[in-house]
Design an enzyme around this catalytic site. Structure first.
Site, PDB file in Angstrom:
ATOM      1  N   GLN A 361      18.429 -16.676 -11.962  1.00  0.00           N
ATOM      2  CA  GLN A 361      18.523 -18.118 -12.230  1.00  0.00           C
ATOM      3  C   GLN A 361      19.355 -18.379 -13.493  1.00  0.00           C
ATOM      4  OE1 GLN A 361      17.496 -20.114 -10.007  1.00  0.00           O
ATOM      5  NE2 GLN A 361      17.960 -22.026 -11.064  1.00  0.00           N
ATOM      6  N   ILE A 362      19.147 -17.584 -14.515  1.00  0.00           N
ATOM      7  CA  ILE A 362      19.868 -17.796 -15.778  1.00  0.00           C
ATOM      8  C   ILE A 362      21.367 -17.512 -15.603  1.00  0.00           C
ATOM      9  CG2 ILE A 362      20.123 -16.883 -18.150  1.00  0.00           C
ATOM     10  CD1 ILE A 362      17.025 -16.710 -18.216  1.00  0.00           C
ATOM     11  N   GLU A 388       2.944   3.157  -4.208  1.00  0.00           N
ATOM     12  CA  GLU A 388       1.850   3.651  -5.078  1.00  0.00           C
ATOM     13  C   GLU A 388       0.712   2.618  -5.144  1.00  0.00           C
ATOM     14  OE1 GLU A 388       2.507   6.782  -6.399  1.00  0.00           O
ATOM     15  OE2 GLU A 388       0.786   7.013  -7.725  1.00  0.00           O
TER      16      GLU A 388
HETATM   17  C1  LIG Z   1      10.747   2.655  -0.591  1.00  0.00           C
HETATM   18  C2  LIG Z   1       9.402   3.255  -0.362  1.00  0.00           C
HETATM   19  C3  LIG Z   1       9.129   4.535  -0.801  1.00  0.00           C
HETATM   20  C4  LIG Z   1       7.895   5.120  -0.543  1.00  0.00           C
HETATM   21  N1  LIG Z   1       7.673   6.418  -0.924  1.00  0.00           N
HETATM   22  C5  LIG Z   1       6.563   7.042  -0.482  1.00  0.00           C
HETATM   23  C6  LIG Z   1       6.387   8.453  -0.643  1.00  0.00           C
HETATM   24  O1  LIG Z   1       7.254   9.131  -1.219  1.00  0.00           O
HETATM   25  N2  LIG Z   1       5.299   9.040  -0.126  1.00  0.00           N
HETATM   26  C7  LIG Z   1       4.333   8.324   0.535  1.00  0.00           C
HETATM   27  O2  LIG Z   1       3.364   8.931   0.980  1.00  0.00           O
HETATM   28  N3  LIG Z   1       4.440   6.996   0.682  1.00  0.00           N
HETATM   29  C8  LIG Z   1       5.531   6.335   0.207  1.00  0.00           C
HETATM   30  N4  LIG Z   1       5.673   4.980   0.389  1.00  0.00           N
HETATM   31  C9  LIG Z   1       4.624   4.241   1.107  1.00  0.00           C
HETATM   32  C10 LIG Z   1       3.898   3.213   0.258  1.00  0.00           C
HETATM   33  O3  LIG Z   1       3.023   3.820  -0.621  1.00  0.00           O
HETATM   34  C11 LIG Z   1       3.223   2.238   1.245  1.00  0.00           C
HETATM   35  O4  LIG Z   1       4.252   1.432   1.807  1.00  0.00           O
HETATM   36  C12 LIG Z   1       2.183   1.387   0.587  1.00  0.00           C
HETATM   37  O5  LIG Z   1       1.080   2.155   0.243  1.00  0.00           O
HETATM   38  C13 LIG Z   1       1.731   0.231   1.470  1.00  0.00           C
HETATM   39  O6  LIG Z   1       1.391   0.653   2.759  1.00  0.00           O
HETATM   40  P1  LIG Z   1       1.998  -0.111   4.033  1.00  0.00           P
HETATM   41  O7  LIG Z   1       3.463  -0.229   3.825  1.00  0.00           O
HETATM   42  O8  LIG Z   1       1.521   0.565   5.242  1.00  0.00           O
HETATM   43  O9  LIG Z   1       1.398  -1.576   3.949  1.00  0.00           O
HETATM   44  P2  LIG Z   1      -0.024  -2.061   4.537  1.00  0.00           P
HETATM   45  O10 LIG Z   1      -1.101  -1.187   4.025  1.00  0.00           O
HETATM   46  O11 LIG Z   1       0.084  -2.255   6.006  1.00  0.00           O
HETATM   47  O12 LIG Z   1      -0.162  -3.491   3.848  1.00  0.00           O
HETATM   48  C14 LIG Z   1       0.482  -4.655   4.332  1.00  0.00           C
HETATM   49  C15 LIG Z   1       0.038  -5.836   3.483  1.00  0.00           C
HETATM   50  O13 LIG Z   1      -1.388  -6.014   3.627  1.00  0.00           O
HETATM   51  C16 LIG Z   1      -2.003  -5.983   2.353  1.00  0.00           C
HETATM   52  N5  LIG Z   1      -3.336  -5.355   2.444  1.00  0.00           N
HETATM   53  C17 LIG Z   1      -3.675  -4.188   3.069  1.00  0.00           C
HETATM   54  N6  LIG Z   1      -4.974  -3.931   2.901  1.00  0.00           N
HETATM   55  C18 LIG Z   1      -5.474  -4.936   2.139  1.00  0.00           C
HETATM   56  C19 LIG Z   1      -6.759  -5.241   1.613  1.00  0.00           C
HETATM   57  N7  LIG Z   1      -7.808  -4.435   1.828  1.00  0.00           N
HETATM   58  N8  LIG Z   1      -6.900  -6.367   0.879  1.00  0.00           N
HETATM   59  C20 LIG Z   1      -5.851  -7.198   0.647  1.00  0.00           C
HETATM   60  N9  LIG Z   1      -4.605  -6.951   1.122  1.00  0.00           N
HETATM   61  C21 LIG Z   1      -4.421  -5.849   1.848  1.00  0.00           C
HETATM   62  C22 LIG Z   1      -1.059  -5.170   1.492  1.00  0.00           C
HETATM   63  O14 LIG Z   1      -1.250  -5.428   0.102  1.00  0.00           O
HETATM   64  C23 LIG Z   1       0.299  -5.629   1.989  1.00  0.00           C
HETATM   65  O15 LIG Z   1       0.642  -6.830   1.380  1.00  0.00           O
HETATM   66  C24 LIG Z   1       6.885   4.367   0.108  1.00  0.00           C
HETATM   67  C25 LIG Z   1       7.153   3.058   0.527  1.00  0.00           C
HETATM   68  C26 LIG Z   1       8.391   2.512   0.323  1.00  0.00           C
HETATM   69  C27 LIG Z   1       8.667   1.116   0.831  1.00  0.00           C
END
Ligand SMILES: Cc1cc2nc3c(=O)[nH]c(=O)nc-3n(C[C@H](O)[C@H](O)[C@H](O)COP(=O)(O)OP(=O)(O)OC[C@H]3O[C@@H](n4cnc5c(N)ncnc54)[C@H](O)[C@@H]3O)c2cc1C
Length: 408
Positions: A361-362, A388
């Site tokens: 924005q800035i 994480e």
């Molecule tokens: C670029 C990238 C690098 C990554 N690197 C690694 C890696 O090296 N190794 C590895 O193992 N993983 C890795 N990950 C995975 C990452 O840790 C997961 O994407 C993350 O833990 C979220 O899981 P999900 O994507 O399945 O989302 P989901 O668990 O399906 O969540 C979807 C949405 O629902 C919400 N949600 C889920 N449960 C609840 C709850 N109980 N209460 C409220 N809200 C909730 C979440 O906050 C989120 O907004 C990576 C992910 C990305 C995108």
């Protein structure tokens, strides 16, 4: 126990300045190119290896720094340079920590050097826990490891997703279910050595940000690894499983996912990455606001702009303090009675998203183009509230810790 300090000592300042120099001279100038290419920046990793930044020795030194500030300082400076490239450099360290935390001395000595390779032939490593149906809900993991006693081998089957460096790693650390009755307590971690048959890369993801960092599915099809690849060894696993079964029997219910709590000590490092990206965007915005003139004066002369910068800086400094506190607690074995690790990651990652958006924005129209780095930083910052443990999961962990409820 080291006193909590808000100031780096002379040695740390020297290391910080050295890291900053590398981030400014090598990482930042390469950032736009590797973001566009969406490929692992091998030449930059090689350069980091040559100067000693990409090495086990360097990370071990920072990891065991008694003040706890070695890792946050390192993350902040490298991610200040560029988040995608920095993740390509530190991604191996995240896998190595899995081995350092759970492996035997022999496993540490055998596998960690192979994760890094050498300065002439750098390698990377991957940590594979997440699955298509097991992201936040780690206990839903399906990848299965079955022990073949006759051959003293483990047979692993399943599909991992979102693995940083997945498929291009020399060494993969894979978390798998060894006892489905025990939820996350029934998981174990395995080393999959280089060129093991059955391990292949699935889809490589095209991402919104941190595009220089490789993220892919990892398919495990009857992957056989020697018994010696079970991190910590079979005896320790059997003891741990027996304790968990006993607890489950006494509790009268299936053990729920407690794994979320164990991330508490590593989350501040992700918070520090977010602080690095936020600081980078803030600095660009500050400089721009001082020099860009509209209505005959620098735009920073408008309170509407200056106050935004004041808020940005305040939040970045607050985030860093939370990160440093949690890092100090982790190295000194202080109990996280208020989930301070999660707090630091939550606040720093949300700050990075907010601050990078304010920076766009800035900068006005320029902020929205790829001629300036803040739009990339904003795309990059979005990852910190997801990996994480998402922001929602951090809040869940904090709330349950405060209320005394079990974390599941
Ligand atoms: C670029 C990238 C690098 C990554 N690197 C690694 C890696 O090296 N190794 C590895 O193992 N993983 C890795 N990950 C995975 C990452 O840790 C997961 O994407 C993350 O833990 C979220 O899981 P999900 O994507 O399945 O989302 P989901 O668990 O399906 O969540 C979807 C949405 O629902 C919400 N949600 C889920 N449960 C609840 C709850 N109980 N209460 C409220 N809200 C909730 C979440 O906050 C989120 O907004 C990576 C992910 C990305 C995108």
């Amino acid at each position: 126990m080291a006193e909590f300090t808000m100031e780096l000592n002379d040695e740390q300042k020297e290391v910080r300045d050295w890291l900053h120099g590398f981030a400014a001279d090598v990482i930042r100038p390469a950032a736009a190119e590797w973001d566009e290419r969406e490929e692992t920046p091998w030449p930059v990793i090689q350069e980091a290896a040559k100067v000693g930044i990409y090495s086990l020795d360097f990370y071990a030194q920072q990891y065991f720094d008694a003040t706890g500030l070695g890792i946050p300082m390192t993350m902040e400076e490298l991610f200040w340079g560029d988040a995608g490239i920095a993740l390509s450099i530190v991604g191996t360290g995240l896998a190595a920590v899995g081995v350092l935390a759970n492996g035997t001395e022999e496993q540490i000595g055998t596998w960690i050097p192979q994760m890094y390779g050498d300065t002439h032939d750098v390698k990377v490593a991957a940590f594979c826990s997440s699955e298509p149906d097991a992201g936040s809900d780690v206990a839903s993991m399906r990848t299965r490891a079955v022990y073949d006693e006759a051959k003293d081998e483990w047979v692993i089957n399943g599909t991992k997703t979102w693995a940083t460096n997945g498929g291009i790693a020399n060494v993969h650390v894979v978390v798998a279910v060894v006892d489905p009755e025990l939820g996350s307590k029934g998981h174990a971690s395995f080393i999959v050595p280089p060129n093991t048959p059955g391990l292949s890369q699935g889809q490589k993801f095209k991402k919104h940000g941190i595009r220089a960092s490789h993220t892919a599915e990892v398919v495990l099809d009857n992957v056989r690894v020697p018994g010696s690849c079970l991190l910590g060894g079979k005896e320790k696993l059997d003891e741990r499983l027996a304790r968990a079964r006993e607890k489950a029997r006494k509790g009268g219910e299936r053990v729920k996912n407690a794994a979320m709590a164990t991330f508490e000590a590593s989350r501040p490092a992700v918070g520090a990455m977010a602080v690095g990206t936020a600081r980078a965007a803030y600095e660009v915005a500050l400089e721009y606001a001082r020099t860009r003139e509209q209505f005959g004066r620098p735009i920073i002369d408008n309170q509407g702009v200056a106050f935004q910068l004041a808020d940005m800086r305040t939040q970045i400094d607050a985030a860093r303090l939370l990160v440093w506190r949690a890092s100090w607690m982790a190295i000194n074995g202080k109990p996280f009675t208020a989930a301070e690790g999660s707090m630091s990651k939550l606040f720093a990652s949300e700050t990075a998203k907010k601050v990078t958006a304010q920076a766009i924005q800035i900068l006005g129209g320029n902020g929205y183009t790829r001629e300036y780095p803040v739009e990339r930083m904003h795309r990059d910052a979005a990852i910190y509230t997801i990996f994480e443990g998402t922001s929602e999961i951090q809040r869940l962990v904090i709330a349950r810790t405060l209320s005394g409820m079990p974390i599941r």
